[in-house]
Design an enzyme around this catalytic site. Structure first.
Site, PDB file in Angstrom:
ATOM      1  N   ASP A 146       9.371  -1.612 -11.497  1.00 42.35           N
ATOM      2  CA  ASP A 146       8.431  -2.038 -12.545  1.00 42.35           C
ATOM      3  C   ASP A 146       7.643  -0.893 -13.171  1.00 42.35           C
ATOM      4  OD1 ASP A 146       9.116  -4.752 -12.283  1.00 42.35           O
ATOM      5  OD2 ASP A 146       7.787  -4.948 -10.561  1.00 42.35           O
TER       6      ASP A 146
ATOM      7  N   TYR B 133       1.116   5.827  -7.229  1.00 40.12           N
ATOM      8  CA  TYR B 133       1.342   6.905  -8.186  1.00 40.12           C
ATOM      9  C   TYR B 133       0.928   6.502  -9.593  1.00 40.12           C
ATOM     10  CZ  TYR B 133       4.061  10.270  -5.477  1.00 40.12           C
ATOM     11  OH  TYR B 133       4.452  11.224  -4.597  1.00 40.12           O
TER      12      TYR B 133
END
Length: 440
Positions: free
Chosen positions: A122, A198
């Site tokens: 995603d 991240y």
């Protein structure tokens, strides 16, 4: 630093926290901006996309970049119909049909897990809202994220701005009283996408000298529950040596569909040089450079004295030389663990379904495979697509907390004979082309 990808709920919560932090004024340093990109005037509007999806910027040094943008449900930002028009050129010079990320592959050193962030986790859905301070002097455009699982699919997530690059050139003239120098300017286009812990900054720099630099910067946070590398492969973070963050790799791929001078019938050439010891009577070693035409699909590896260029079949500069762009790889740590990460560059024949370097979701036909290495099967290159692979081995350090400094990986393409002279040449030096003689 094992990224928490095990729950969409937790990932979305992290996204919400980050947006809240941005709203409070916590922003990453984006460097100095020099001018706000101006909307393209109606008279010069290119016909290939509507105003909302058009980027057109004339830099202060006289160069204009034009392109369209769209947002892909897996690849994120895609730039299309990219053209470059330096001062003195009567019309735009098309460079690329499209430029996009091709994959971010993240394998962990302990062998327990690996991710394909674009097609498997995603990446595009994690588009982040940008605060005004993150796009200094520029414009933040709203992107409607396709197939969004957020309540509001509209994200203020695309920054376009300009930045100073430092010296574009400096030259002492033929008299001690004259110095020619110019400060370079870049058009900067970027988005931020969160994947677990991240945050990936996908950055495109369009220089006034015609070069394009593509970077991915990883930042965000060390995962607080990823200090379990008890197998000796991790790095101790924090007090003592009991908590070790697992090391891992980031293998970033880009996919470039060239269309120099508007034609996709480009040629690929590889150049290799060899250096020999001085022959009898010579004062220095000799270097010989050879050209190899890449007529069929090929995987290639960077090495000392090797480089590639993409050559136009449709246009020449004012000196009569074929326009081309040279591929300039950045620093890389090549990951040998998967077949598709074993090479630095791939040249494939265009196929509209070949979009991602690994775990490609499209149906490309029986036996086609789902990774770029499987597509290199000897087809003639009539419409070449260039794939680059730049790797980074991330061994976490104490300084990675908190937040984690950006670590960059990327490459450039540099114009070679696109213009007859330096596109930023001052007017008084314009006559010094080729084998010129000093004027009295």
């Amino acid at each position: 630093m094992r990224v928490n990808r095990h729950s969409k709920v937790r990932t979305r919560a992290a996204v919400g926290l980050t947006v809240a932090a941005l709203a409070a004024g916590v922003t990453a340093g984006a460097g100095p901006a020099t001018a706000q990109p101006k909307a393209a005037p109606a008279a010069s509007a290119a016909p290939y996309c509507g105003a909302a999806h058009r980027i057109e910027q004339k830099l202060s040094t006289g160069t204009t970049w034009r392109m369209c943008w769209r947002y892909d449900s897996k690849a994120g930002l895609v730039l299309e119909n990219i053209s470059y028009q330096p001062k003195g050129e009567p019309k735009p010079i098309k460079v690329l049909n499209s430029a996009r990320l091709g994959q971010i592959h993240v394998p962990y050193d302990d062998g327990n897990i690996e991710y394909d962030d674009l097609t498997g986790f995603d990446f595009a859905q994690g588009l982040m809202n940008l605060a005004p301070g993150e796009c200094p002097g520029g414009t933040i455009k709203t992107i409607k994220v396709p197939d969004s699982w957020n309540e509001d699919p509209n994200v203020k997530g695309l920054c376009t701005t300009t930045r100073a690059r430092g010296h574009a050139y400096r030259m002492q003239g033929d008299t001690a009283n004259k110095v020619y120098q110019a400060q370079g300017k870049d058009l900067l286009v970027y988005t931020v996408n969160q994947v677990g812990w991240y945050e990936y900054m996908t950055e495109w720099r369009f220089q006034d000298d015609g070069a394009i630099t593509m970077n991915v910067g990883a930042t965000g946070s060390l995962s607080w529950d990823d200090y379990d590398a008890g197998d000796g492969r991790g790095w101790p973070i924090g007090k003592g040596a009991s908590a070790k963050a697992t090391s891992h790799s980031h293998n970033a791929f880009w996919r470039l569909d060239f269309a120099l001078d508007g034609s996709t019938a480009n040629r690929i050439e590889q150049y290799d040089s060899t250096v020999a010891a001085p022959a009898r009577g010579q004062r220095a070693p000799t270097t010989k450079t050879t050209r190899t035409k890449v007529d069929k699909e090929r995987a290639g590896d960077s090495k000392n004295y090797r480089w590639w260029r993409v050559v136009s079949a449709a246009g020449k500069n004012k000196d009569g030389h074929a326009r081309s762009y040279e591929i300039v790889p950045g620093p890389t740590t090549k990951y040998p663990g998967r077949s598709y990460t074993k090479h630095d560059v791939y040249f494939t024949q265009y196929n509209k379904c070949e979009l991602f370097a690994s775990h490609n979701p499209g149906d490309c036909g029986a036996g086609a495979g789902t990774s770029v290495d499987k597509w290199v099967n000897g087809q003639a290159l009539k419409h070449p697509v260039v794939w680059t692979n730049i790797g980074f081995h991330h061994i976490a350090r104490d300084e990675d907390q908190q937040p984690m400094p950006v670590h960059w990986q990327g490459f450039s393409i540099a114009p070679r004979d696109v213009t007859a002279m330096n596109p930023l040449t001052p007017a008084e030096l314009g006559w010094q082309n080729g084998h010129w003689q000093p004027r009295s």
